[in-house]
Design a protein around this motif. Structure first.
Motif, PDB file in Angstrom:
ATOM      1  N   ARG A  39     -12.188  -7.014 -45.023  1.00 54.37           N
ATOM      2  CA  ARG A  39     -10.884  -6.028 -45.513  1.00 54.37           C
ATOM      3  C   ARG A  39     -11.308  -5.319 -46.862  1.00 54.37           C
ATOM      4  O   ARG A  39     -10.390  -4.498 -47.341  1.00 54.37           O
ATOM      5  CB  ARG A  39      -9.549  -6.812 -45.269  1.00 54.37           C
ATOM      6  CG  ARG A  39      -9.126  -7.393 -44.198  1.00 54.37           C
ATOM      7  CD  ARG A  39      -7.837  -8.322 -44.246  1.00 54.37           C
ATOM      8  NE  ARG A  39      -7.586  -8.873 -43.083  1.00 54.37           N
ATOM      9  CZ  ARG A  39      -6.464  -9.737 -42.909  1.00 54.37           C
ATOM     10  NH1 ARG A  39      -5.689  -9.939 -44.059  1.00 54.37           N
ATOM     11  NH2 ARG A  39      -6.558 -10.534 -41.675  1.00 54.37           N
ATOM     12  N   LEU A  40     -12.095  -6.063 -47.590  1.00 55.12           N
ATOM     13  CA  LEU A  40     -11.974  -5.355 -49.059  1.00 55.12           C
ATOM     14  C   LEU A  40     -12.899  -4.027 -49.147  1.00 55.12           C
ATOM     15  O   LEU A  40     -13.117  -3.521 -50.178  1.00 55.12           O
ATOM     16  CB  LEU A  40     -13.026  -6.678 -49.828  1.00 55.12           C
ATOM     17  CG  LEU A  40     -12.332  -8.005 -49.911  1.00 55.12           C
ATOM     18  CD1 LEU A  40     -13.265  -8.831 -50.723  1.00 55.12           C
ATOM     19  CD2 LEU A  40     -10.651  -7.995 -50.425  1.00 55.12           C
ATOM     20  N   GLY A  41     -13.525  -3.699 -48.008  1.00 52.08           N
ATOM     21  CA  GLY A  41     -14.182  -2.418 -48.206  1.00 52.08           C
ATOM     22  C   GLY A  41     -15.641  -2.595 -47.666  1.00 52.08           C
ATOM     23  O   GLY A  41     -16.103  -3.539 -47.185  1.00 52.08           O
ATOM     24  N   GLU A  42     -16.561  -1.460 -47.928  1.00 48.14           N
ATOM     25  CA  GLU A  42     -17.749  -1.268 -47.000  1.00 48.14           C
ATOM     26  C   GLU A  42     -18.811  -2.088 -47.545  1.00 48.14           C
ATOM     27  O   GLU A  42     -19.996  -2.283 -47.186  1.00 48.14           O
ATOM     28  CB  GLU A  42     -18.040   0.204 -46.953  1.00 48.14           C
ATOM     29  CG  GLU A  42     -18.355   0.815 -48.403  1.00 48.14           C
ATOM     30  CD  GLU A  42     -18.526   2.356 -48.165  1.00 48.14           C
ATOM     31  OE1 GLU A  42     -19.109   3.049 -49.225  1.00 48.14           O
ATOM     32  OE2 GLU A  42     -18.358   2.810 -47.164  1.00 48.14           O
ATOM     33  N   PRO A  97      -6.294 -15.616 -61.196  1.00 46.83           N
ATOM     34  CA  PRO A  97      -6.288 -15.453 -59.646  1.00 46.83           C
ATOM     35  C   PRO A  97      -5.684 -14.010 -59.373  1.00 46.83           C
ATOM     36  O   PRO A  97      -5.119 -13.198 -60.076  1.00 46.83           O
ATOM     37  CB  PRO A  97      -4.914 -16.122 -59.596  1.00 46.83           C
ATOM     38  CG  PRO A  97      -4.764 -17.257 -60.534  1.00 46.83           C
ATOM     39  CD  PRO A  97      -5.266 -16.548 -61.744  1.00 46.83           C
ATOM     40  N   ILE A  98      -6.460 -13.454 -58.519  1.00 46.29           N
ATOM     41  CA  ILE A  98      -6.218 -11.960 -58.029  1.00 46.29           C
ATOM     42  C   ILE A  98      -5.744 -12.097 -56.479  1.00 46.29           C
ATOM     43  O   ILE A  98      -6.082 -12.915 -55.646  1.00 46.29           O
ATOM     44  CB  ILE A  98      -7.437 -11.157 -58.076  1.00 46.29           C
ATOM     45  CG1 ILE A  98      -8.568 -11.842 -57.403  1.00 46.29           C
ATOM     46  CG2 ILE A  98      -7.826 -11.083 -59.596  1.00 46.29           C
ATOM     47  CD1 ILE A  98      -9.824 -11.037 -57.383  1.00 46.29           C
ATOM     48  N   PRO A  99      -4.911 -11.182 -55.964  1.00 45.23           N
ATOM     49  CA  PRO A  99      -4.494 -11.225 -54.695  1.00 45.23           C
ATOM     50  C   PRO A  99      -5.344 -10.609 -53.600  1.00 45.23           C
ATOM     51  O   PRO A  99      -6.079  -9.660 -54.271  1.00 45.23           O
ATOM     52  CB  PRO A  99      -3.120 -10.389 -54.751  1.00 45.23           C
ATOM     53  CG  PRO A  99      -3.230  -9.471 -55.822  1.00 45.23           C
ATOM     54  CD  PRO A  99      -4.289 -10.085 -56.768  1.00 45.23           C
ATOM     55  N   PHE A 100      -5.291 -11.235 -52.440  1.00 47.18           N
ATOM     56  CA  PHE A 100      -5.906 -10.924 -51.458  1.00 47.18           C
ATOM     57  C   PHE A 100      -4.997 -10.639 -50.313  1.00 47.18           C
ATOM     58  O   PHE A 100      -3.929 -11.078 -50.266  1.00 47.18           O
ATOM     59  CB  PHE A 100      -6.903 -11.487 -51.048  1.00 47.18           C
ATOM     60  CG  PHE A 100      -8.349 -11.588 -51.731  1.00 47.18           C
ATOM     61  CD1 PHE A 100      -9.311 -10.806 -51.660  1.00 47.18           C
ATOM     62  CD2 PHE A 100      -8.131 -12.375 -53.176  1.00 47.18           C
ATOM     63  CE1 PHE A 100     -10.385 -10.614 -52.644  1.00 47.18           C
ATOM     64  CE2 PHE A 100      -9.447 -12.096 -53.750  1.00 47.18           C
ATOM     65  CZ  PHE A 100     -10.563 -11.433 -53.568  1.00 47.18           C
ATOM     66  N   PRO A 101      -5.457  -9.925 -49.074  1.00 40.61           N
ATOM     67  CA  PRO A 101      -4.538  -9.659 -48.053  1.00 40.61           C
ATOM     68  C   PRO A 101      -3.879 -11.331 -47.477  1.00 40.61           C
ATOM     69  O   PRO A 101      -2.678 -11.256 -47.157  1.00 40.61           O
ATOM     70  CB  PRO A 101      -5.148  -9.080 -46.923  1.00 40.61           C
ATOM     71  CG  PRO A 101      -6.279  -8.067 -47.486  1.00 40.61           C
ATOM     72  CD  PRO A 101      -6.470  -9.176 -48.731  1.00 40.61           C
ATOM     73  N   ASN A 102      -4.658 -12.301 -47.459  1.00 42.39           N
ATOM     74  CA  ASN A 102      -3.989 -13.537 -47.087  1.00 42.39           C
ATOM     75  C   ASN A 102      -4.066 -14.710 -48.032  1.00 42.39           C
ATOM     76  O   ASN A 102      -4.156 -15.851 -47.629  1.00 42.39           O
ATOM     77  CB  ASN A 102      -4.810 -13.916 -45.600  1.00 42.39           C
ATOM     78  CG  ASN A 102      -6.158 -14.064 -46.211  1.00 42.39           C
ATOM     79  OD1 ASN A 102      -6.785 -13.543 -46.968  1.00 42.39           O
ATOM     80  ND2 ASN A 102      -6.929 -14.509 -45.198  1.00 42.39           N
ATOM     81  N   GLY A 117     -15.081 -21.446 -56.838  1.00 37.55           N
ATOM     82  CA  GLY A 117     -13.976 -20.620 -56.773  1.00 37.55           C
ATOM     83  C   GLY A 117     -12.775 -21.530 -56.012  1.00 37.55           C
ATOM     84  O   GLY A 117     -12.993 -22.554 -55.854  1.00 37.55           O
ATOM     85  N   ILE A 118     -11.569 -21.100 -56.349  1.00 39.13           N
ATOM     86  CA  ILE A 118     -10.165 -21.564 -55.915  1.00 39.13           C
ATOM     87  C   ILE A 118      -9.620 -20.727 -54.896  1.00 39.13           C
ATOM     88  O   ILE A 118      -9.810 -19.541 -55.202  1.00 39.13           O
ATOM     89  CB  ILE A 118      -9.430 -22.190 -57.063  1.00 39.13           C
ATOM     90  CG1 ILE A 118      -9.115 -20.988 -57.764  1.00 39.13           C
ATOM     91  CG2 ILE A 118     -10.330 -23.211 -57.801  1.00 39.13           C
ATOM     92  CD1 ILE A 118      -7.958 -21.507 -58.714  1.00 39.13           C
ATOM     93  N   TRP A 119      -9.065 -21.072 -54.142  1.00 41.78           N
ATOM     94  CA  TRP A 119      -8.355 -20.290 -52.975  1.00 41.78           C
ATOM     95  C   TRP A 119      -7.076 -21.012 -52.680  1.00 41.78           C
ATOM     96  O   TRP A 119      -6.901 -22.121 -52.354  1.00 41.78           O
ATOM     97  CB  TRP A 119      -9.068 -20.267 -51.719  1.00 41.78           C
ATOM     98  CG  TRP A 119      -8.352 -19.376 -50.412  1.00 41.78           C
ATOM     99  CD1 TRP A 119      -7.870 -20.013 -49.416  1.00 41.78           C
ATOM    100  CD2 TRP A 119      -8.274 -17.891 -50.479  1.00 41.78           C
ATOM    101  NE1 TRP A 119      -7.361 -19.118 -48.382  1.00 41.78           N
ATOM    102  CE2 TRP A 119      -7.532 -17.947 -49.316  1.00 41.78           C
ATOM    103  CE3 TRP A 119      -8.544 -17.175 -51.340  1.00 41.78           C
ATOM    104  CZ2 TRP A 119      -7.046 -16.432 -48.850  1.00 41.78           C
ATOM    105  CZ3 TRP A 119      -8.378 -15.681 -50.933  1.00 41.78           C
ATOM    106  CH2 TRP A 119      -7.486 -15.375 -49.885  1.00 41.78           C
ATOM    107  N   GLU A 120      -5.810 -20.048 -52.793  1.00 42.23           N
ATOM    108  CA  GLU A 120      -4.482 -20.533 -52.419  1.00 42.23           C
ATOM    109  C   GLU A 120      -4.210 -19.588 -51.300  1.00 42.23           C
ATOM    110  O   GLU A 120      -4.298 -18.306 -51.284  1.00 42.23           O
ATOM    111  CB  GLU A 120      -3.652 -20.156 -53.576  1.00 42.23           C
ATOM    112  CG  GLU A 120      -2.189 -20.381 -53.058  1.00 42.23           C
ATOM    113  CD  GLU A 120      -1.309 -19.794 -54.295  1.00 42.23           C
ATOM    114  OE1 GLU A 120       0.049 -19.416 -53.783  1.00 42.23           O
ATOM    115  OE2 GLU A 120      -1.644 -19.525 -55.416  1.00 42.23           O
ATOM    116  N   GLY A 121      -4.089 -19.861 -50.072  1.00 45.14           N
ATOM    117  CA  GLY A 121      -3.800 -19.250 -48.929  1.00 45.14           C
ATOM    118  C   GLY A 121      -4.277 -19.732 -47.416  1.00 45.14           C
ATOM    119  O   GLY A 121      -4.489 -20.941 -47.533  1.00 45.14           O
ATOM    120  N   GLU A 122      -4.279 -18.764 -46.785  1.00 42.98           N
ATOM    121  CA  GLU A 122      -4.613 -19.161 -45.201  1.00 42.98           C
ATOM    122  C   GLU A 122      -5.967 -19.660 -45.058  1.00 42.98           C
ATOM    123  O   GLU A 122      -6.945 -18.985 -45.873  1.00 42.98           O
ATOM    124  CB  GLU A 122      -4.441 -18.057 -44.346  1.00 42.98           C
ATOM    125  CG  GLU A 122      -4.679 -18.167 -42.974  1.00 42.98           C
ATOM    126  CD  GLU A 122      -4.509 -16.809 -42.332  1.00 42.98           C
ATOM    127  OE1 GLU A 122      -4.966 -16.818 -41.005  1.00 42.98           O
ATOM    128  OE2 GLU A 122      -4.042 -15.884 -42.718  1.00 42.98           O
TER     129      GLU A 122
END
Length: 258
Positions: A39-42, A97-102, A117-122
């Motif tokens: 989803r982040l681009g080509e 932290p930066i936002p992503f779709p999920n 890295g760290i990840w908060e989300g789905e």
């Protein structure tokens, strides 16, 4: 949404490369992966194994001089609180932290310079800890495994006593992170902080499960990679490889029935 015993566990891995198409050709041959757009681009793609998402690959201009390295992401409940803990305990935060779709993500380094890295989300199904299906595990090569375990334990809530957190054990001079009773990460001593070789400096190494280690080794050589170390007669068989851009990773024979 975090699965059982998922807080603090590895939940994704990614690789930044100068040429996305070239990296796809190499890893497609070595790992038998296919790729779909992200989803982040080509300039980003998701590696797929048997229809399941395994890893992310992203291209960054070579002029930025970003090191090619596999980066593990760890699941957290609150990205803002986690990056504060990183800084308070002597680590650094490069992005986010930066936002992503999920969800939300950040890139950090521990106090010895190993990036993570760290990840908060789905969390994607293939990486859910309660299903024992994670396609990769990770191992930290660091100066002092016990000191590193204190850092990561405080940052990522390891062994916090809550049922959703990971447990920690000490086995044969290694620190072992357990999620749902199975090893998800290992921390070993012996890295040299100032060594010019990135394979010797503190770093997280990603271990991918494959059906045929010998075939992966052969494909790596055929497609411009290097074999750093191989143990085809071990049980399970494994090999440490370097891609053409310098990214290190390990392939390990998958357990039968998985």
């Amino acid at each position: 949404m975090l699965g059982e015993s998922a807080v603090g566990a590895p939940c994704w891995v990614s690789l930044t490369v100068p040429d996305l198409a070239a990296a796809q050709r190499f890893y497609g041959a070595v790992m038998d992966w296919e790729f779909r757009p992200a989803r982040l681009g080509e300039q980003f793609s998701v590696a797929m194994a048997h229809g399941d998402p395994v890893a992310g690959l992203g291209a960054v201009s070579s002029s930025l001089q970003v090191a090619v390295a596999w980066t593990p992401y760890f699941a957290v409940l609150d990205a803002d609180e986690t990056v504060s803990r990183v800084r308070e305990r002597g680590g650094t935060v490069a992005v986010g932290p930066i936002p992503f779709p999920n969800g939300r993500a950040a890139l950090s380094a521990d106090r010895n310079g190993a990036g993570f890295g760290i990840w908060e989300g789905e969390i994607l199904t293939s990486w859910r800890s309660d299903l024992h299906t994670a396609p990769a595990s990770v191992r930290l090569h660091t100066v002092d495994a016990f000191d590193a375990a204190i850092f990561y334990g405080e940052v990522l809530d390891w062994a916090c006593g809550r049922p959703e957190c990971c447990e920690v054990e000490y086995q044969q001079e290694e620190v072992v992170l357990l999620r749902a009773g199975r090893p998800a990460a290992r921390l070993g001593s012996g890295a040299v902080e100032a060594d010019p070789d990135p394979a010797v400096r503190p770093h997280w190494q990603v271990h991918f499960a494959v059906r045929d280690v010998e075939a992966s080794v052969r494909a790596a050589r055929d497609h411009g990679g290097r074999v750093i170390e191989e143990h085809l007669d071990a049980r399970p068989a494994w090999a440490t490889l370097r891609d053409p851009d310098g990214g290190h990773f390990r392939v390990v024979a998958r357990e039968q029935g998985r």
